[in-house]
Design a protein around this motif. Structure first.
Motif, PDB file in Angstrom:
ATOM      1  N   GLY A  39       0.783  -1.232   0.000  1.00 29.85           N
ATOM      2  CA  GLY A  39       0.000   0.000   0.000  1.00 29.85           C
ATOM      3  C   GLY A  39       0.808   1.272   0.000  1.00 29.85           C
ATOM      4  O   GLY A  39       0.244   2.370   0.001  1.00 29.85           O
ATOM      5  N   THR A  41       2.917   3.997  -1.795  1.00 32.28           N
ATOM      6  CA  THR A  41       3.116   4.486  -3.154  1.00 32.28           C
ATOM      7  C   THR A  41       4.459   5.198  -3.265  1.00 32.28           C
ATOM      8  O   THR A  41       4.956   5.739  -2.270  1.00 32.28           O
ATOM      9  N   GLN A 209      -9.947  11.953  -7.157  1.00 29.74           N
ATOM     10  CA  GLN A 209     -10.415  10.864  -6.300  1.00 29.74           C
ATOM     11  C   GLN A 209      -9.262   9.963  -5.876  1.00 29.74           C
ATOM     12  O   GLN A 209      -9.212   9.493  -4.741  1.00 29.74           O
ATOM     13  N   ALA A 210      -8.311   9.736  -6.785  1.00 29.86           N
ATOM     14  CA  ALA A 210      -7.150   8.915  -6.430  1.00 29.86           C
ATOM     15  C   ALA A 210      -6.333   9.600  -5.342  1.00 29.86           C
ATOM     16  O   ALA A 210      -5.841   8.954  -4.407  1.00 29.86           O
ATOM     17  N   ILE A 212      -7.461  11.668  -3.110  1.00 31.22           N
ATOM     18  CA  ILE A 212      -8.245  11.560  -1.873  1.00 31.22           C
ATOM     19  C   ILE A 212      -8.056  10.188  -1.239  1.00 31.22           C
ATOM     20  O   ILE A 212      -7.888  10.065  -0.016  1.00 31.22           O
ATOM     21  N   GLU A 213      -8.057   9.144  -2.068  1.00 32.58           N
ATOM     22  CA  GLU A 213      -7.859   7.792  -1.543  1.00 32.58           C
ATOM     23  C   GLU A 213      -6.471   7.637  -0.919  1.00 32.58           C
ATOM     24  O   GLU A 213      -6.307   6.944   0.094  1.00 32.58           O
ATOM     25  N   GLU A 214      -5.464   8.284  -1.504  1.00 34.96           N
ATOM     26  CA  GLU A 214      -4.113   8.204  -0.960  1.00 34.96           C
ATOM     27  C   GLU A 214      -4.011   8.852   0.418  1.00 34.96           C
ATOM     28  O   GLU A 214      -3.095   8.548   1.183  1.00 34.96           O
ATOM     29  N   ALA A 216      -6.153   8.480   2.776  1.00 37.33           N
ATOM     30  CA  ALA A 216      -6.964   7.735   3.748  1.00 37.33           C
ATOM     31  C   ALA A 216      -6.198   7.471   5.042  1.00 37.33           C
ATOM     32  O   ALA A 216      -6.755   7.585   6.147  1.00 37.33           O
ATOM     33  N   CYS A 219      -6.099  10.608   7.116  1.00 36.84           N
ATOM     34  CA  CYS A 219      -7.417  10.873   7.698  1.00 36.84           C
ATOM     35  C   CYS A 219      -7.694   9.935   8.862  1.00 36.84           C
ATOM     36  O   CYS A 219      -8.251  10.345   9.893  1.00 36.84           O
ATOM     37  N   ASP A 220      -7.297   8.675   8.702  1.00 33.99           N
ATOM     38  CA  ASP A 220      -7.462   7.721   9.818  1.00 33.99           C
ATOM     39  C   ASP A 220      -6.704   8.202  11.048  1.00 33.99           C
ATOM     40  O   ASP A 220      -7.190   8.095  12.175  1.00 33.99           O
TER      41      ASP A 220
END
Length: 467
Positions: A39, A41, A209-210, A212-214, A216, A219-220
Motif C-alpha cells: 500500500g 506508493t 479521487q485517487a 483523496i484515496e491516498e 486515507a 485521515c485515519d
C-alpha cells in the motif's frame, strides 16, 4: 553533534550493531519486505530496501534540536528585514498573484515554526542542512509512520539479541494532529478538511479521487486523534454568509493544507478559502506565511547575518548549513558572484529560492559547462536563485530486493534525511535514498529515489523491544 561511530555515520549505525543481531534482522527483513511496503506508493518501484535506517536515539533527538534551532535562526533573520508577512513576501520577490491566503499584516511570530522538515545530507558523518522546509505542506508522514512500525513488528524475533533495543520514532501523524490541536485550538469532534485540487497530479476527477484515496491513512490518523478528518475536492469547499467554511452544508472547523497555496490555480474553492481568510474565520495548518520562511534565500541570510548571532549560533550555521549566497539580478556583488560561480562549477548547486521537491535544481558537477553557464544566466535574470556549496554526501550500504525478479543485491547509495518536526518535537524520520545502479543527482521521489524510514536503537539495557 555526533559524528562517526566506528565504520559508519550516525545517520545509520547498522554496521556497528552486533553481528548476531544483524544476521537475525537481515533474515526477518528479507521475509517481511512485501508486507512492509504494501500500500506504499509509488508501488511500481523496481527496487525496495529490505531494512530501514538504524539511528541512535540520542542522535535522533539531537538532530531534532538542531533542526528546530536553525528554523528559529531563519525566523530571526527574516525579522531583521521585515516586520510582517507582507513585507517579507515583497522582499523575497514572491508572486504578485496566487497568494490570496496570505495575511499581509500578520507578524512574523514564533507560531510560524509549528511544523517543518529539513533536508539533511551527511558528509563525513556531519549533518548538513541543505534546505529548511518550514510549514505544514509536508508529505509522506503516514507512509514514514507505517514503514517504521511494520519493520519494528517484523524485527520482533530479533528482540534483545546482544542487548539491541529498537523503538519507532514518535509518530509524525499523531504529532501533526497534536500540533493542530495545540496551534488551532481544535477539540474533540472538530471537522478538519484536507482540500485536494484537481490539478494535483494528473488533471481530472479521477485523479482527484485517487489523491483523496491516498490520504486515507492520514485521515485515519486524524480521527484516531479525535478530529473528524476528511479529504475533499477543493471546489466542494464553500462559505456561508458569515464567511465560515462549509462542505455539503456542514461547517469546517479547520483546514489541513498539504500543498503550496501559491501553486494552486484560481477556482471557486480557492475563492472560498480567500473569503474566509480575509474575514478571519480561516483556521489553517499552517498559514501561508510559513511558506515564506522556506524560501532558500533565507539560508543566504543566515550566512549574511553571522555577526548578528550569538557565537554558538554562528558556529552552528558554519558547521551545519552549506555556504549559501543569493544571486541577485543586478549589481557589482552579483557580477562577482556570477564570475565565481562560473569558475567553481563543480563546487556549487544552483537552486530557485521559492521552488520545492527539487524543481529547478541544477547540480554543478552533474551538468556540462555550457548548461551551467546558460542556467546561471537565466537564474541571474530571474533574481530569485541561490548558489549553495555542493555536498557530496556519505553513502549508506543497504540490502535491496528487485520487485520484478526477486534478485537481492547490496549497494552503497546516497541518501537524504528529513526529521518531521511538530510543535518543535522530532516526529518520525523520512529517508530518501538511491537504488542500485541509480544515477540521480537530486534525491526526490519524483526523480526515482525510494521512500524509507528509520528505527531508533538503544543498547546496553534490559532485553526487549520498546514500542
Amino acid at each position: 553533534m555526533t559524528e562517526q561511530r566506528g565504520n559508519t555515520s550516525a545517520a545509520d549505525i547498522w554496521a556497528d550493531l552486533p553481528q548476531a543481531f544483524r544476521t537475525t534482522a537481515s533474515g526477518l527483513g528479507r521475509d517481511a519486505w512485501q508486507d512492509v511496503y504494501a500500500g506504499i506508493t509509488p508501488a511500481e518501484r523496481e527496487w525496495r530496501a529490505v531494512r530501514p535506517f538504524f539511528m541512535d536515539r540520542d542522535h535522533f533527538e539531537e538532530l531534532g534540536r538542531v533542526s528546530d534551532r536553525l528554523a528559529h535562526l531563519v525566523l530571526l533573520s527574516c525579522r531583521r528585514r521585515a516586520r510582517s508577512a507582507g513585507e517579507l513576501h515583497d522582499l523575497l520577490g514572491g508572486p504578485v498573484s496566487g497568494v490570496s491566503l496570505l495575511d499581509r499584516d500578520a507578524p512574523l511570530s514564533e507560531d510560524l515554526l509549528a511544523a517543518g522538515r529539513p533536508d539533511v545530507l551527511y558528509r563525513d558523518g556531519i549533518p548538513l542542512f541543505v534546505e529548511l522546509n518550514i510549514g505544514g505542506a509536508l508529505g509522506a508522514t503516514p507512509e514514514v509512520d507505517l514503514i517504521a512500525s511494520r519493520f519494528h513488528q517484523a524485527y520482533s524475533g530479533a528482540q534483545g539479541t546482544d542487548g539491541v533495543l529498537l523503538s519507532t520514532p514518535p509518530s509524525p501523524v499523531k504529532g501533526r494532529f497534536d500540533c493542530i490541536r495545540s496551534t488551532l485550538g481544535a477539540g474533540d469532534g472538530d471537522r478538519v478538511a484536507i482540500p485536494v485540487w484537481e490539478g494535483h497530479g494528473a488533471a481530472g476527477h479521477a485523479a482527484t479521487q485517487a489523491a483523496i484515496e491516498e490520504l486515507a491513512l492520514l485521515c485515519d490518523g486524524g480521527r484516531a486523534a479525535g478530529l473528524d478528518t476528511f479529504a475533499v475536492p477543493l471546489d466542494e469547499v464553500e462559505t456561508d454568509d458569515a464567511a465560515v467554511l462549509h462542505v455539503a452544508g456542514r461547517r469546517i472547523d479547520a483546514v489541513l493544507w498539504l500543498y503550496v497555496p501559491s501553486a494552486q490555480p484560481d477556482s471557486p474553492g480557492m475563492d472560498a478559502l480567500a473569503r474566509a481568510s480575509a474575514a478571519g474565520t480561516l483556521r489553517m495548518h499552517t498559514p501561508e506565511a510559513t511558506f515564506l520562511l522556506t524560501n532558500k534565500k533565507t539560508l543566504g541570510w543566515l550566512w549574511e547575518d553571522l555577526e548578528h548571532f550569538e557565537p554558538q549560533d554562528a558556529e552552528l550555521i558554519r558547521r551545519h548549513v552549506p555556504r549559501t549566497r543569493i544571486l541577485a539580478a543586478h549589481g557589482p556583488a552579483s557580477d562577482s558572484l556570477l564570475a565565481d560561480a562560473l569558475g567553481r562549477q563543480h563546487e556549487l548547486v544552483l537552486k530557485p529560492g521559492g521552488e520545492y521537491s527539487g524543481h529547478g535544481v541544477v547540480v554543478g558537477p552533474a551538468v556540462t559547462a555550457e548548461v551551467w553557464r546558460r542556467q546561471l544566466d537565466r537564474a541571474r535574470a530571474d533574481g530569485g536563485h541561490v548558489l549553495q556549496e555542493y555536498v557530496e554526501g556519505d553513502l549508506a550500504e543497504l540490502d535491496f530486493v528487485n520487485t520484478r525478479n526477486g534478485e537481492h543485491r547490496t549497494a552503497a547509495v546516497p541518501y537524504l534525511l528529513g526529521p518531521h518536526l511538530f510543535d518543535h518535537r522530532p516526529c518520525g524520520m523520512l529517508v530518501r535514498h538511491g537504488v542500485p545502479d541509480g544515477a540521480a543527482s537530486v534525491l526526490s521521489l519524483s526523480n526515482g529515489a525510494l521512500l524509507g524510514s528509520a528505527l531508533l536503537v538503544e543498547r546496553g539495557r534490559p532485553a526487549g523491544i520498546r514500542s
